[in-house]
Design a protein around this motif. Sequence first.
Motif, PDB file in Angstrom:
ATOM      1  N   HIS A  88      80.737  20.353 -45.579  1.00  0.00           N
ATOM      2  CA  HIS A  88      79.432  20.820 -45.095  1.00  0.00           C
ATOM      3  C   HIS A  88      79.330  20.506 -43.598  1.00  0.00           C
ATOM      4  O   HIS A  88      80.194  19.811 -43.053  1.00  0.00           O
ATOM      5  N   SER A 142      76.983  18.780 -42.360  1.00  0.00           N
ATOM      6  CA  SER A 142      76.201  17.553 -42.202  1.00  0.00           C
ATOM      7  C   SER A 142      76.889  16.451 -41.376  1.00  0.00           C
ATOM      8  O   SER A 142      76.192  15.690 -40.705  1.00  0.00           O
ATOM      9  N   GLN A 175      75.527  16.048 -37.977  1.00  0.00           N
ATOM     10  CA  GLN A 175      74.316  15.213 -37.828  1.00  0.00           C
ATOM     11  C   GLN A 175      74.719  13.812 -37.390  1.00  0.00           C
ATOM     12  O   GLN A 175      74.158  13.235 -36.470  1.00  0.00           O
ATOM     13  N   ARG A 216      85.388  24.489 -49.275  1.00  0.00           N
ATOM     14  CA  ARG A 216      85.373  23.905 -50.626  1.00  0.00           C
ATOM     15  C   ARG A 216      86.304  24.708 -51.509  1.00  0.00           C
ATOM     16  O   ARG A 216      86.431  25.922 -51.328  1.00  0.00           O
ATOM     17  N   GLN A 229      78.223  27.304 -42.519  1.00  0.00           N
ATOM     18  CA  GLN A 229      76.888  26.725 -42.656  1.00  0.00           C
ATOM     19  C   GLN A 229      76.273  26.545 -41.292  1.00  0.00           C
ATOM     20  O   GLN A 229      76.980  26.501 -40.278  1.00  0.00           O
ATOM     21  N   GLU A 286      73.714  23.617 -39.743  1.00  0.00           N
ATOM     22  CA  GLU A 286      72.974  22.391 -39.980  1.00  0.00           C
ATOM     23  C   GLU A 286      71.833  22.331 -38.976  1.00  0.00           C
ATOM     24  O   GLU A 286      71.976  22.824 -37.851  1.00  0.00           O
ATOM     25  N   THR A 311      69.093  12.669 -47.875  1.00  0.00           N
ATOM     26  CA  THR A 311      67.676  12.946 -47.605  1.00  0.00           C
ATOM     27  C   THR A 311      66.811  12.340 -48.697  1.00  0.00           C
ATOM     28  O   THR A 311      67.224  12.211 -49.854  1.00  0.00           O
ATOM     29  N   GLY A 364      69.299  23.853 -48.307  1.00  0.00           N
ATOM     30  CA  GLY A 364      68.910  22.523 -48.750  1.00  0.00           C
ATOM     31  C   GLY A 364      68.317  21.791 -47.568  1.00  0.00           C
ATOM     32  O   GLY A 364      68.709  22.028 -46.426  1.00  0.00           O
ATOM     33  N   SER A 365      67.366  20.875 -47.850  1.00  0.00           N
ATOM     34  CA  SER A 365      66.717  20.201 -46.720  1.00  0.00           C
ATOM     35  C   SER A 365      66.062  18.912 -47.184  1.00  0.00           C
ATOM     36  O   SER A 365      66.073  18.586 -48.369  1.00  0.00           O
ATOM     37  N   ALA A 416      66.110  17.381 -41.825  1.00  0.00           N
ATOM     38  CA  ALA A 416      67.381  18.091 -41.651  1.00  0.00           C
ATOM     39  C   ALA A 416      67.465  19.195 -42.689  1.00  0.00           C
ATOM     40  O   ALA A 416      66.744  19.174 -43.691  1.00  0.00           O
ATOM     41  N   TRP A 417      68.329  20.136 -42.410  1.00  0.00           N
ATOM     42  CA  TRP A 417      68.602  21.165 -43.411  1.00  0.00           C
ATOM     43  C   TRP A 417      70.001  21.708 -43.234  1.00  0.00           C
ATOM     44  O   TRP A 417      70.607  21.544 -42.166  1.00  0.00           O
ATOM     45  N   GLY A 418      70.509  22.322 -44.290  1.00  0.00           N
ATOM     46  CA  GLY A 418      71.824  22.962 -44.233  1.00  0.00           C
ATOM     47  C   GLY A 418      71.712  24.306 -44.933  1.00  0.00           C
ATOM     48  O   GLY A 418      71.225  24.390 -46.062  1.00  0.00           O
TER      49      GLY A 418
HETATM   50  N1  DAH Z   1      74.961  19.523 -46.799  1.00  0.00           N
HETATM   51  C1  DAH Z   1      74.271  20.142 -47.903  1.00  0.00           C
HETATM   52  C2  DAH Z   1      75.225  21.014 -48.682  1.00  0.00           C
HETATM   53  O1  DAH Z   1      76.175  21.464 -48.154  1.00  0.00           O
HETATM   54  C3  DAH Z   1      73.106  20.961 -47.436  1.00  0.00           C
HETATM   55  C4  DAH Z   1      72.027  20.117 -46.870  1.00  0.00           C
HETATM   56  C5  DAH Z   1      71.005  19.669 -47.660  1.00  0.00           C
HETATM   57  C6  DAH Z   1      72.058  19.758 -45.541  1.00  0.00           C
HETATM   58  C7  DAH Z   1      69.985  18.891 -47.147  1.00  0.00           C
HETATM   59  C8  DAH Z   1      71.037  18.948 -45.017  1.00  0.00           C
HETATM   60  C9  DAH Z   1      70.017  18.533 -45.842  1.00  0.00           C
HETATM   61  O2  DAH Z   1      71.009  18.584 -43.737  1.00  0.00           O
HETATM   62  O3  DAH Z   1      69.015  17.774 -45.311  1.00  0.00           O
HETATM   63  O4  DAH Z   1      74.996  21.273 -49.812  1.00  0.00           O
END
Ligand code: DAH
Length: 368
Positions: free
Chosen positions: A184, A186, A189, A210, A223, A225, A267, A297-298, A320-322
């Motif tokens: 990911h 992430s 971050q 993956r 992705q 982020e 998170t 996702g976040s 954060a989110w992805g």
């Molecule tokens: N890294 C997660 C994934 O690949 C997605 C994600 C979810 C990123 C929540 C985030 C987060 O920064 O806060 O499934």
Amino acid sequence: MDVAPTPLPDDLAQLEAAITAEIETAADEAALETVRVAALGKKGTVAERMKTLGKMSPDERRTMGPALNGLKARITDEIAARRETLVAEALTRQLASESVDVTLDPQAADIVAGRIHPISQVMDELVAIFADLGFSIAEGPDIETDDLNFTKLNFPEGHPARDMHDTFFLPERADGTRRLLRTHTSPVQIRTMLQQKPPIRIIAPGRTYRCDSDQTHTPMFHQVEGLVIDETAHIGHLKWVLTEFCKAFFEVEDAAMRFRPSYFPFTEPSYEVDIRCKRSADGIELGTGDDWLEILGSGMVHPNVLRNCGIDPDKYQGFAWGMGIDRIAMLKYGMPDLRAFFEADVRWLKHYGFQPLDRPSLGGGLSR
Ligand code: DAH
């Protein structure tokens, strides 16, 4: 009293005329050098004449000495002048042959046959939207350490969430560590928080990997982020940012979104976010209907993650989110099969690709 220059004996005048003609017609530096050696070299015509001075009577020498020296000096000057001209001409020719015509008309040239891949287009759109919201762009490598991809993101060793990532591992190294293809974005971050002090506001688009493959999954995917850290950022800001993004990206007036409680190790609380849509035989329409489609996702960044990066969770907080870029690209541009994205089929690219000269911008339009 002025002394008239010694007149050259006839044969010397002829010799000078002959050498001068050769100098003037020498076509390049190499030819000129041959002329120089033939005239002024040790065994050259002028040098040979110089040698005859020794056998002359003092009177003869008094006239022939200056005459020969004058001849030698004039020829030396002529050769130097000719060399300068030849060097300048060669440079002019080289510049002419190596020049690039920057006035080439792109509309008439082959460049219009090329296309921008939808993923590149969508990344440019993301950057345009988030730059407008005051975010900057962060990057990290595709090959990551276990520590940055998992441990610092609060995945404890042996935690089952690690197994859910279908990770591609690289061979173990001598020191027992193993690298992996990041599962990911992430870890970017973490890299950012280790390097920058809050306030932080970044997005990090990039490749992720993956071990998975079907109509909506490929082993390599993309992705983006997002990360915001300051003293007051809260879930209201997260919702606002994501809603504004969806409205701008999908070019809809109203993007109804749904935040469902979920779980991510990094998170707390965590949400999965769906966007309202209508599915029909013609495809998916966004912003209306009573169906929901998951796009990201976040959550609020876990205090452990802040602590792992040397940020005091009692002072700072953030969200954060992805988001899956391929996912939102398929949705926006109606491409049904993700695998086709990476088959490099020119017909597909011609159909779904974008004109290279139309760059997405909020002012000029994201997509046309
Ligand atoms: N890294 C997660 C994934 O690949 C997605 C994600 C979810 C990123 C929540 C985030 C987060 O920064 O806060 O499934």
